[in-house]
Design an enzyme around this catalytic site. Structure first.
Site, PDB file in Angstrom:
ATOM      1  N   ARG A  58       0.821  -1.218   0.000  1.00  0.00           N
ATOM      2  CA  ARG A  58       0.000   0.000   0.000  1.00  0.00           C
ATOM      3  C   ARG A  58       0.854   1.266   0.000  1.00  0.00           C
ATOM      4  O   ARG A  58       0.329   2.367  -0.168  1.00  0.00           O
ATOM      5  CB  ARG A  58      -0.923  -0.002   1.216  1.00  0.00           C
ATOM      6  N   TYR A  59       2.178   1.112   0.212  1.00  0.00           N
ATOM      7  CA  TYR A  59       3.057   2.271   0.269  1.00  0.00           C
ATOM      8  C   TYR A  59       3.890   2.465  -0.997  1.00  0.00           C
ATOM      9  O   TYR A  59       4.537   3.507  -1.128  1.00  0.00           O
ATOM     10  CB  TYR A  59       4.014   2.174   1.469  1.00  0.00           C
ATOM     11  N   ILE A  60       3.943   1.502  -1.857  1.00  0.00           N
ATOM     12  CA  ILE A  60       4.804   1.583  -3.042  1.00  0.00           C
ATOM     13  C   ILE A  60       3.951   1.507  -4.296  1.00  0.00           C
ATOM     14  O   ILE A  60       2.829   0.976  -4.280  1.00  0.00           O
ATOM     15  CB  ILE A  60       5.873   0.457  -3.035  1.00  0.00           C
TER      16      ILE A  60
END
Length: 877
Positions: free
Chosen positions: A149-151
């Protein structure tokens, strides 16, 4: 409700083979229902066997085809192919959350999100087909990627250009039937060799190395041109590589870290591909704990580039430390390569050359299909534009104004276009008329005939170019690859350097950090034995165990404690060591000596360093030594003789040495070591003696035909002289025999006969024809192993008559003096006291009747005891 119990589904009758069915038929005919039931419900688990065979085969096929093994055409595993297809479906030039991409991929992949995300991260770190944004981990340090969800990621321009074309892609339904997915992607580059792959399936595995993008395309161009090529792996981590055993993708390669020596420190700049800085540092620390390498510290300063600093201990050579790093740590790794791929839905093993040639053929096939599809599109475009021009220019649309039905419209348009059929490349269809009638009215008023003519000319030019490319397809493919090289080649330089590694001598580079103790008293050796006799060694050393009886064996590195028995000597084995050996024959009490080296051996197998029935008196690894022998003489007198070990003959371990003394040796004392000048003089003397011996052998061989008719009782020609019987210590080497033994035997017999006939004569002198066996006092020494002559009657001894040879005193032998004084070396014990048997007292016999004695030649009986030290026919190993 029936009381009959329910039958399990597994208890249903199973199909039987033909033999069983025939037996059942016979049983049924006999009318025995119990036998039928017993056969039907027999406990041999046929149903389970059938189920397991079928299910296991399906499972194995699924794992091989759809999980672990990549396809040869696009080089992708199914999960990788589905990830790229999901990215292609949402491709718009911008990045997307990895979590969203994983969710879209789950429409095609029937497994969990963890496997999809891991596959996406690995594929993105290859840097070819996926553009990354965010923390995707670090292949150098081994750090993991951030959560999905962060990349973010997207399809790279290279991937979008070379992997996808829906017109030439074969599709199948997804696992749930709600969509379609590609069977393989039409990859126009050698994707399998670019990415590399590894996987473990049922009964097989694959490990394919990645290769350089530029080299792959150059090699593919060479294949299209019919030229030779070479391809070797290339890794993102860099490092050094030895490809001598690559074997076209089915051998092995050796990878090494790139290490620089800066002052006294070692800096690791690049690491092998299968390691990370974390595992590399751990392997270095582990080797240091085991005392394999001598280092004081290791520090990891890696960021975006590798930098590991290794500091050797004070005073230790950095070069040896670097060799130790290559030997005992992950700074050097060997990788076995196995190229197993899926080809035509079957697993096969291929080579790099075969894969590249198949990729080149596939490239030609894909380009041809694309050109053919493009040509068909241009044909349709030309047809549509020509129809539109005819339709508007000749006002055919006016004819449909009064038509009342669709059929009449088709008829009028077909009739209006019929005169212009020669301008078209194919017949007019109802679909073409539908397109004409669907044109808006404003197109009629704004229709530009000149513009349409220019567009038709462009279409015709494109069609000609496509036909030209189809005619020279290989040239077109080469130009296509050249464009890819110019566009993307600069982004993928070679990073791994190819070198030929010199083989490291593990014995030389290993540290002697293992202490092996020897307990002489109790007969134990081992690494935990505490003793004054300590050997510093390494794990590659072998140890020589010598017993007092002369038997020896070679053993490997002993454990903490090993009982080996009481030994005469225990030392590290070295094949180049030449030992000086002096041993005593226990039966006769005679002393022999030789030089010997221990060659091949089998671990823990016993061999003999001297003949059976002997005891060692001296064993020294320095054969260039001079010892002083103290010999017990008559009436308690002692004589000292200097013995040069280098003058002893070099023989095999099991062979007999040269006779040194037939009298007891009381003490063996080390005197000195030979100087280099003395060793050089001895080597020159040995070479000259060898030349003389060769000349004598040639002359003996030339006149040997005359002795062919000797009697059977005579001895054949002896090629090398034997040592004399019971001589005192010799200071010069024994000379060679130049006459055949048959002549020697004849002269001995003649001498004995003359002695019997003339009792008053002295001992006969040896003529010039006799062999040169004269001792220092003129007494004649005869050869052993001849037939004994008849012993004459013993006459009385007359006054003034010469003493027989047996009563003559031993001659005085002076040691060789080279005139060079060398201080003795006290590295080994100087005095070795022998343990000879005590001399027997002479027994006094009663006086015999006065009979005059006559001197005679003593010929010993042929008892097989070789007192001359002749080499026995035993060669050790």
């Amino acid at each position: 409700m029936s009381d009959e119990p329910e039958k399990n589904e597994l208890d249903a009758p199973v199909p039987l083979d033909a033999e069983v069915v025939s037996e059942n038929d016979d049983t049924a005919e006999n009318g025995d229902p119990n036998s039928v039931a017993a056969e039907r419900y027999r406990g041999n688990n046929d149903y389970f066997r059938t189920m397991m065979d079928r299910n296991f085969l399906e499972y194995a096929s699924y794992v091989i085809k759809d999980r672990a093994i990549p396809d040869v055409d696009d080089g992708l595993k199914p999960v990788q192919r589905r990830v790229l297809w999901a990215l292609y479906q949402v491709y718009d030039g911008r990045t997307h959350k990895v979590a969203n991409v994983v969710g879209n991929t789950m429409h095609y992949h029937p497994h969990g999100n963890a496997s999809i995300e891991d596959a996406l991260v690995v594929l993105a770190n290859k840097e070819y087909y996926i553009t990354r944004q965010g923390n995707f981990g670090n292949i150098l340090t081994g750090s993991p990627a951030a959560a999905g969800r962060y990349i973010e990621c997207s399809l790279s321009p290279l991937g979008h250009e070379v992997l996808f074309n829906n017109d030439i892609t074969e599709f199948v339904d997804t696992y749930d039937g709600r969509g379609v997915e590609p069977v393989t992607l039409p990859a126009k580059v050698p994707s399998l060799l670019m990415l590399g792959s590894d996987g473990i399936a049922v009964g097989m595995a694959t490990k394919i190395m990645p290769h350089n993008f530029n080299e792959l395309l150059e090699a593919e161009i060479a294949v299209l041109r019919g030229e030779e090529f070479e391809l070797y792996p290339d890794f993102q981590q860099g490092g050094l590589m030895d490809v001598r055993e690559y074997n076209d993708g089915n051998g092995k390669i050796t990878l090494r870290a790139k290490i620089e020596i800066v002052g006294r420190d070692l800096i690791i700049r690049e690491i092998p591909a299968t390691t990370s800085t974390e595992t590399l540092v751990a392997s270095i620390e582990k080797a240091a704990e085991k005392n394999k390498i001598k280092i004081s510290s290791v520090n990891d300063y890696t960021t975006d580039k590798v930098e590991i600093k290794v500091v050797p201990t004070r005073g230790y050579d950095p070069e040896k430390t670097m060799q130790g790093l290559y030997m005992y740590t992950d700074c050097s790794v060997s990788i076995s390569v196995n190229m197993t791929v899926i080809r035509e839905n079957r697993p096969v093993q291929m080579s790099v050359s075969e894969v590249l040639r198949r990729n080149a053929d596939k490239l030609l096939e894909y380009l041809k299909r694309e050109l053919e599809i493009d040509l068909a599109k241009q044909e349709d475009l030309f047809h549509a534009k020509t129809l539109a021009q005819i339709f508007f220019e000749n006002r055919i649309y006016k004819k449909i104004e009064e038509c009342k039905s669709e059929k009449e419209e088709y008829t009028e348009v077909h009739a209006g276009l019929a005169p212009f059929r020669h301008l078209l490349r194919r017949d007019v269809t109802d679909q073409d008329i539908d397109k004409l009638l669907a044109l808006p009215v404003r197109r009629i008023s704004r229709f530009d005939i000149e513009k349409n003519q220019r567009e038709l000319a462009e279409v015709l030019a494109k069609m000609e170019e496509i036909k030209k490319n189809l005619g020279s397809l290989k040239k077109y493919a080469i130009n296509y690859l050249r464009k890819l090289l110019d566009k993307y080649g600069k982004d993928f330089p070679r990073r791994t350097e190819i070198e030929h590694f010199e083989k490291i001598d593990r014995r030389e580079a290993a540290l002697n950090n293992i202490k092996v103790g020897w307990d002489r008293k109790n007969g134990y050796v081992g690494t935990s034995i505490k003793s004054d006799d300590i050997l510093a060694c390494n794990e590659f050393d072998r140890f020589l165990c010598v017993e007092k009886s002369g038997s020896y064996k070679v053993i490997a590195l002993p454990p903490e404690k090993l009982f080996i028995g009481k030994l005469y000597d225990f030392r590290k084995y070295d094949a180049a060591t030449e030992f000086g050996v002096i041993y005593r024959e226990t039966k006769s009490g005679k002393y022999y000596g030789k030089r010997t080296a221990i060659g091949g051996f089998i671990l823990d197998k016993e061999y003999n360093l001297c003949p059976v029935g002997c005891k060692l008196e001296l064993l020294t690894p320095r054969a260039d030594a001079v010892y002083m022998l103290t010999v017990a003489g008559a009436r308690g007198k002692q004589q000292q003789t200097e013995l040069n070990l280098m003058e002893l003959p070099a023989r095999s371990p099991k062979a007999r040495g040269i006779l040194i003394s037939s009298k007891p040796i009381v003490k063996i004392t080390h005197n000195r070591y030979l100087t280099p000048e003395e060793l050089a003089a001895l080597s020159l003397k040995t070479e000259s003696d060898d030349e003389i011996t060769d000349e004598n052998d040639e002359s003996a061989n030339g006149g040997g035909n005359g002795n062919a008719g000797t009697a059977s009782g005579e001895t054949a020609a002896v090629p090398q002289a034997a040592e004399p019987v019971d001589p005192p210590e010799l200071s010069e080497p024994v000379k060679k025999i130049e006459k055949p033994a048959s002549e020697v035997t004849a002269k001995i017999t003649e001498t004995v006969e003359k002695s019997a006939q003339a009792p008053s004569k002295k001992v006969p002198e040896v003529t010039e024809d006799a062999p040169p066996w004269d001792t220092a006092d003129g007494a004649t020494v005869v050869m052993e192993k001849e037939v004994a002559a008849p012993e004459p009657a013993k006459p009385k001894k007359k006054a003034g008559e010469a003493k027989p040879h047996s009563e003559l005193p031993p001659p005085e032998v002076h040691p060789v003096d080279f005139g060079v004084e060398q201080p003795p070396n006290f590295d080994e014990p100087l005095v070795l006291t022998a343990d000879p048997e005590p001399p027997r007292k002479p027994r006094h016999k009663p006086a015999a009747p006065s009979v005059p004695k006559e001197p005679r030649i003593q010929v010993p009986p042929p008892d097989g005891d070789d007192e001359f030290g002749i080499v026995q026919p035993e060669f050790g190993f």
